[in-house]
Scaffold this motif. Structure first.
Motif, PDB file in Angstrom:
ATOM      1  N   LYS A 191       2.151   5.810   2.025  1.00 45.58           N
ATOM      2  CA  LYS A 191       1.347   5.443   0.857  1.00 45.58           C
ATOM      3  C   LYS A 191       0.152   4.581   1.299  1.00 45.58           C
ATOM      4  CE  LYS A 191       2.206   3.198  -3.551  1.00 45.58           C
ATOM      5  NZ  LYS A 191       3.173   2.259  -4.185  1.00 45.58           N
ATOM      6  N   TYR A 192       0.443   3.603   2.173  1.00 43.50           N
ATOM      7  CA  TYR A 192      -0.623   2.729   2.667  1.00 43.50           C
ATOM      8  C   TYR A 192      -1.694   3.536   3.394  1.00 43.50           C
ATOM      9  CZ  TYR A 192      -3.088  -0.912   5.235  1.00 43.50           C
ATOM     10  OH  TYR A 192      -4.067  -1.729   5.749  1.00 43.50           O
ATOM     11  N   CYS A 244       3.050  -3.806   3.180  1.00 41.66           N
ATOM     12  CA  CYS A 244       3.255  -2.872   4.302  1.00 41.66           C
ATOM     13  C   CYS A 244       3.255  -3.630   5.626  1.00 41.66           C
ATOM     14  CB  CYS A 244       2.114  -1.842   4.264  1.00 41.66           C
ATOM     15  SG  CYS A 244       2.176  -0.627   5.591  1.00 41.66           S
ATOM     16  N   MET A 280      -3.307  -2.233  -1.561  1.00 41.91           N
ATOM     17  CA  MET A 280      -2.121  -2.636  -0.804  1.00 41.91           C
ATOM     18  C   MET A 280      -2.512  -3.570   0.346  1.00 41.91           C
ATOM     19  SD  MET A 280      -0.005   0.963  -0.551  1.00 41.91           S
ATOM     20  CE  MET A 280       1.518   0.440   0.224  1.00 41.91           C
ATOM     21  N   ARG A 300      -2.390   6.711   3.141  1.00 45.03           N
ATOM     22  CA  ARG A 300      -3.137   7.566   2.209  1.00 45.03           C
ATOM     23  C   ARG A 300      -4.208   6.767   1.487  1.00 45.03           C
ATOM     24  NH1 ARG A 300       1.711  11.046  -0.161  1.00 45.03           N
ATOM     25  NH2 ARG A 300       1.791  12.605   1.497  1.00 45.03           N
ATOM     26  N   GLU A 301      -3.828   5.537   1.109  1.00 46.01           N
ATOM     27  CA  GLU A 301      -4.730   4.717   0.311  1.00 46.01           C
ATOM     28  C   GLU A 301      -5.969   4.301   1.098  1.00 46.01           C
ATOM     29  OE1 GLU A 301      -2.721   1.851  -2.495  1.00 46.01           O
ATOM     30  OE2 GLU A 301      -4.236   0.525  -1.625  1.00 46.01           O
ATOM     31  N   CYS A 302      -5.757   3.932   2.347  1.00 42.27           N
ATOM     32  CA  CYS A 302      -6.914   3.384   3.078  1.00 42.27           C
ATOM     33  C   CYS A 302      -7.546   4.375   4.044  1.00 42.27           C
ATOM     34  CB  CYS A 302      -6.539   2.095   3.808  1.00 42.27           C
ATOM     35  SG  CYS A 302      -5.367   2.340   5.131  1.00 42.27           S
ATOM     36  N   LYS A 303      -6.989   5.553   4.131  1.00 45.73           N
ATOM     37  CA  LYS A 303      -7.433   6.530   5.125  1.00 45.73           C
ATOM     38  C   LYS A 303      -8.940   6.789   5.083  1.00 45.73           C
ATOM     39  CE  LYS A 303      -5.045  10.436   7.162  1.00 45.73           C
ATOM     40  NZ  LYS A 303      -4.036  11.443   6.809  1.00 45.73           N
ATOM     41  N   LYS A 304      -9.433   6.972   3.871  1.00 46.27           N
ATOM     42  CA  LYS A 304     -10.845   7.369   3.751  1.00 46.27           C
ATOM     43  C   LYS A 304     -11.814   6.316   4.304  1.00 46.27           C
ATOM     44  CE  LYS A 304      -9.350   9.923  -0.077  1.00 46.27           C
ATOM     45  NZ  LYS A 304      -8.837   9.533  -1.402  1.00 46.27           N
TER      46      LYS A 304
END
Lengths: 404, 404
Positions: free
Chosen positions: A343-344, A32, A1, A346-350
């Motif tokens: 969603k964004y 986003c 994203m 969650r995707e880049c959190k790590k």
């Protein structure tokens, strides 16, 4: 994203901001939109008319996907620090572009100014110093310096352009993988004080609201419906919108129980200004009156207002110095998100290098304690029980807006 | 001319005080009655219901010849410091006697207590320390210590008797040429909360006034006419009488924008109390509520109230320490006098060891700067223009009451 970052205050969120969000989405094709927003107190040294939570809600309803808070230490600052905090926060959230409004709508005028400046930095700094020593306030000293070394200053005479230039400068200075973009402001002049049509400046909206004590049809025409709801709800809950005048009794109490020495330890109280503040306090019977008595050619209105915010929130030079030596943004406070924003995240959190925090966490970082003090000061004009209630929001999870 | 000294708060000046003044005149045959009076904040850690100027006026109309201000540094203190400041001030004004009210009306019970205590000081101090270490608050620890070493404590269970004892102790400790005298209190119990007849306690008068929001006939029956006029005039001018609840927003704002470290630097914030104050602040929605949440067996109500006054006025431990090392009373602030009082002052002025000041004089002494801060804090609950007006009184000459 893919994310695009905006740097905002939303005081309040209006139709011009909707246009900004939509344009940013359109030109960047981002999935986003992330807005980094000032909290209780704003860059020009003013309390926000309604609190950050209500402003966040309006922004999420208006097309923004994630709202994060620009820490107080950067928010109530000159354009350079403000830009640094905001851009580095957005960088930590991995935006690939930052889009800001400007009069011209041409990014090259900003990037060229940057190139010219860096190529002539020594000459600029020298000219700036001479102008400051001659007793000029910073904006004028800087303007003169630009002109004296033959740079195109015309783009930097508008407050928003100065900020835009500072964003570009931060991106380039730090070599960030962020593309700076600008869109032409669709609204009339930043300083415009009247509302005509569906696009009006935040200043004109606030002034009209406060003058009329209500939201008239002409204001309603210039703001999205959720903003109307939040402004109305806020006033119903607290019986007030926040203005400097409402803080005058607290500020005056604070100053008159401080020693000159204590005043001098506050951020922004420089060059013996503490004595002038003490002296003028004895005649001032309103905030405006105090400002009028205090201001000189050297001390701009904005600079004095910021100083008063720091007095109100008890922010010391020492606090700021400590923070200015930060190697990186220490945390990112999430104020709210939509489903898309979630969603964004969650995707880049790590991969994120910076801890995300979802509510006030005590003893985590001195910068966050500053936030808490600012929040306390902000709500201090409300009756006790309401103040306590509003403060509870700081410890609740972010706002989740599931409107789509 | 011969003067007799009284140590007072006049919150407000009532018929019991008139009786006190008249009795003192009668038994001492003094030409001049000098009252040393607390200023904006009182010994038990409360704001005075009306300001010191209006209380002075009522006292002068009620038979007192000179009113001087007990400096804040002594006024908002435990009985020992309070007595020290008051007695030394009266001594500096060359009174030949000090007359105070007591339950028994017998000075020997005070002088005997003093003799017994000095003869057994080591044993008392030892017992006191053990009781304090066991976690008792000072009044109870002291009471136990007296009893444990076999002293007659019964005379010291009433607040006024504790103060009386401290006056006698100061006179004797400093070998002052002052005769201590006491008259029996004509009114009912100090803690009595109802008004019956023409003599009532200041507490019952205040509580009734505040509960009823007005001065009912039963209150009026217990106060001289000038007090009625001053109480009424004060409320007409300022729209308020001063209570702790009115200061709650300022106090709460102040505490919530201070760091724990800053709180710990304030006079009376001892033994880690700063954390308890910060913690309880988060739930308190009134002053009373805060006090209830804060108090423990160890921290008496009065001690906590005094601490809150010091927070409100920004009085540091450091400020107090400096003042406690004073070799002598640095100045005497005259609040008002009658013709007779003026005559006395003229007569003895040349010989006085202490400068008399007739209005606030800036930069004269750190103790006076404390007075100014206290005065600012006191009037801070008023609207700005009224606050400025009331503060002007500090810079005007003393009140001259030419009523005889």
């Amino acid at each position: 994203m893919k994310a695009c970052g905006l740097i905002v205050e939303y005081n309040p969120f209006h139709n011009g901001h909707v246009y900004h969000v939509q344009s940013a989405k359109k030109i960047t094709k981002a999935d986003c939109i992330i807005a980094v927003m000032s909290g209780p107190f704003l860059q020009r040294g003013e309390p926000a008319i309604i609190d950050k939570f209500h402003r966040t809600y309006a922004a999420l309803q208006g097309g923004v996907d994630i709202v994060v808070e620009l820490p107080y230490a950067f928010a109530v600052q000159s354009s350079e620090w403000f830009a640094k905090g905001a851009v580095l926060t957005l960088h930590a959230l991995q935006v690939s572009s930052i889009c800001f409004g400007s009069e011209s709508g041409e990014i090259t005028s900003f990037t060229n100014s940057y190139k010219q400046l860096t190529a002539n930095l020594e000459a600029y700094n020298h000219a700036l110093k001479l102008n400051l020593n001659a007793g000029l306030a910073f904006p004028e000293a800087s303007k003169n310096a630009y002109e004296q070394i033959g740079l195109a200053y015309r783009n930097l005479t508008q407050p928003n352009n100065i900020l835009g230039f500072s964003y570009v400068k931060t991106i380039y200075d730090y070599h960030l993988p962020i593309k700076p973009l600008t869109i032409q402001r669709s609204q009339s002049d930043y300083h415009d004080r009247t509302i005509t049509g569906s696009i009006a400046s935040a200043t004109s909206i606030r002034e009209t609201m406060l003058k009329e004590g209500a939201i008239s049809p002409s204001i309603r025409n210039a703001i999205p419906e959720p903003t109307y709801e939040q402004l109305t709800a806020y006033k119903q809950t607290t019986s007030t919108w926040h203005t400097w005048e409402a803080y005058f009794p607290l500020l005056h109490y604070r100053v008159s129980t401080m020693t000159a020495q204590e005043l001098a330890s506050i951020q922004g109280v420089d060059e013996g200004l503490e004595h002038r503040i003490k002296k003028t306090a004895k005649q001032a019977d309103s905030f405006y009156d105090w400002m009028e008595k205090l201001k000189t050619k050297r001390y701009t209105w904005t600079r004095l207002q910021r100083m008063f915010v720091h007095i109100l929130t008890n922010t010391k030079k020492q606090d700021m110095e400590m923070l200015h030596n930060l190697a990186a943004i220490p945390y990112i406070r999430i104020l709210g998100f939509t489903k898309q924003g979630q969603k964004y995240l969650r995707e880049c959190k790590k991969e994120l290098p910076t801890p995300l925090i979802h509510s006030m966490t005590r003893h985590m970082h001195p910068m966050l304690e500053m936030e808490e003090r600012a929040s306390h000061a902000y709500y201090s004009i409300l009756p006790a029980a309401k103040k306590q209630n509003m403060l509870k929001q700081e410890f609740q999870p972010p706002i989740f807006s599931n409107h789509k």
